[in-house]
Scaffold this active site. Structure first.
Site, PDB file in Angstrom:
ATOM      1  N   LYS A 140      -2.084  -8.110  -3.467  1.00  0.00           N
ATOM      2  CA  LYS A 140      -2.941  -6.914  -3.405  1.00  0.00           C
ATOM      3  C   LYS A 140      -2.110  -5.652  -3.534  1.00  0.00           C
ATOM      4  O   LYS A 140      -1.165  -5.440  -2.773  1.00  0.00           O
ATOM      5  CB  LYS A 140      -3.725  -6.883  -2.082  1.00  0.00           C
ATOM      6  CG  LYS A 140      -4.412  -5.538  -1.844  1.00  0.00           C
ATOM      7  CD  LYS A 140      -5.731  -5.659  -1.094  1.00  0.00           C
ATOM      8  CE  LYS A 140      -5.637  -6.218   0.278  1.00  0.00           C
ATOM      9  NZ  LYS A 140      -5.211  -5.248   1.273  1.00  0.00           N
ATOM     10  N   HIS A 196       0.847  -1.206   0.000  1.00  0.00           N
ATOM     11  CA  HIS A 196       0.000   0.000   0.000  1.00  0.00           C
ATOM     12  C   HIS A 196       0.870   1.238   0.000  1.00  0.00           C
ATOM     13  O   HIS A 196       1.946   1.239   0.597  1.00  0.00           O
ATOM     14  CB  HIS A 196      -0.854   0.066   1.271  1.00  0.00           C
ATOM     15  CG  HIS A 196      -1.559  -1.209   1.591  1.00  0.00           C
ATOM     16  ND1 HIS A 196      -0.951  -2.263   2.201  1.00  0.00           N
ATOM     17  CD2 HIS A 196      -2.827  -1.602   1.356  1.00  0.00           C
ATOM     18  CE1 HIS A 196      -1.809  -3.261   2.336  1.00  0.00           C
ATOM     19  NE2 HIS A 196      -2.958  -2.892   1.825  1.00  0.00           N
TER      20      HIS A 196
HETATM   21  O1  LIG Z   1      -5.792  -2.963   1.460  1.00  0.00           O
HETATM   22  C1  LIG Z   1      -6.964  -2.715   1.535  1.00  0.00           C
HETATM   23  C2  LIG Z   1      -7.651  -1.971   0.500  1.00  0.00           C
HETATM   24  C3  LIG Z   1      -8.109  -0.644   1.071  1.00  0.00           C
HETATM   25  O2  LIG Z   1      -6.981   0.135   1.374  1.00  0.00           O
HETATM   26  C4  LIG Z   1      -8.926   0.110  -0.004  1.00  0.00           C
HETATM   27  O3  LIG Z   1      -8.338   0.934  -0.683  1.00  0.00           O
HETATM   28  O4  LIG Z   1     -10.136  -0.132  -0.110  1.00  0.00           O
HETATM   29  C5  LIG Z   1      -8.960  -0.898   2.316  1.00  0.00           C
HETATM   30  C6  LIG Z   1      -8.228  -1.714   3.360  1.00  0.00           C
HETATM   31  O5  LIG Z   1      -9.072  -1.961   4.466  1.00  0.00           O
HETATM   32  C7  LIG Z   1      -7.761  -3.015   2.758  1.00  0.00           C
HETATM   33  O6  LIG Z   1      -6.982  -3.730   3.677  1.00  0.00           O
END
Ligand SMILES: O=C1C[C@@](O)(C(=O)O)C[C@@H](O)[C@@H]1O
Length: 265
Positions: A182, A155
């Site tokens: 992810k 992320h």
């Molecule tokens: O990594 C993700 C995706 C996310 O960041 C989103 O952009 O919706 C929301 C988070 O809770 C999840 O763990």
């Protein structure tokens, strides 16, 4: 026909009473999956003053509740205890975090575990890094033994990496035996959203890797709706509160898919 990814809704409650209320509300929204953001649950506690055993005591009740009620409702559970540096909310040391994740996996039925790829790939080989790598491997092995799907995630709430960097991240996660990779990034421009979708498609088709890809914020919102066309298997919608910028309600999401599908070609 537009490919619909599964819809996941996060639980972001910070105490047990809100947790029970939130989970029941979210179940009523009928998502395919629920993500319990354990880091949010711990975010108001002075976790740095607590022992690992104390934290387990805080978690055991909600953990049992969420896993049993979701099993009954046939909704899958993603367990996420995210670190601060990737948008997590609790002041937890990475080693403690990994120990808690491992413990949670041995307590009850969980279908997916989300781990930051960075927990394994973190630069210098210090003694602490070795402990982390060991815990990381233990979690991966436990996931295999219990048939829990491993999501290796990356992320960035400030920017989107280049296409080449995203492909390198996917390959790295793949080499660590991720079931799903992810990618969730903040775009600055619509080109960033395109790169993210292109990386997702490349991962899914060329690398044959199961993917989840989300572009955050307002510009990125479109990725939450059309990501399925680019190989992304899960999208995140807002429950009681969003867990990331740009999440839509499940109704808006279903509505947008329906309106595309219902309009005759
Ligand atoms: O990594 C993700 C995706 C996310 O960041 C989103 O952009 O919706 C929301 C988070 O809770 C999840 O763990």
């Amino acid at each position: 026909m537009i490919k619909r990814p599964k819809i996941c809704i996060p639980i972001v409650a910070t105490n047990y009473d809100d947790f029970i209320e939130e989970i029941n509300l979210i179940i009523g929204m009928k998502p395919d999956l629920i993500e319990w953001r354990v880091d949010q649950f711990l975010s108001l506690l002075e976790v740095s003053n607590l022992t690992v055993e104390d934290i387990k005591l805080e978690l055991v009740k909600p953990l049992m509740y969420v896993s049993s009620i979701l099993e009954h409702e046939k909704i899958e559970l993603i367990l996420t205890l995210r670190g601060k540096h990737e948008g997590g909310s609790a002041e937890l040391d990475d080693t403690v975090r990994m120990m808690l994740i491992f413990w949670a996996m041995t307590q009850c039925k969980i279908q997916y575990i989300d781990l930051e790829l960075e927990l394994y790939d973190h630069g210098d080989a210090t003694e602490k890094d070795e402990v982390l790598s060991l815990l990381f491997k233990q979690i991966v092995n436990e996931a295999r033994t219990q048939n829990i799907k491993l999501i290796l995630s990356n992320h960035d709430f400030t920017k989107t990496p280049s296409f080449q960097d995203m492909v390198a991240i996917i390959k790295r996660a793949q080499s660590l035996r991720a079931d799903l990779v992810k990618l969730a990034y903040m775009p600055s421009t619509s080109e960033d959203v395109l790169s993210l979708l292109a990386a997702s498609q490349y991962g899914a088709t060329v690398l044959n890797q199961r993917m989840i890809a989300l572009s955050m914020g307002e510009i990125g919102r479109i990725s939450r709706i059309i990501g399925g066309e680019f190989g992304s298997e899960i999208t995140f919608a807002r429950g009681t509160y969003p867990s990331a910028p740009g999440q839509m309600s499940i109704e808006s999401m279903l509505h947008s898919w329906d309106s595309v599908l219902m309009d005759e070609i």
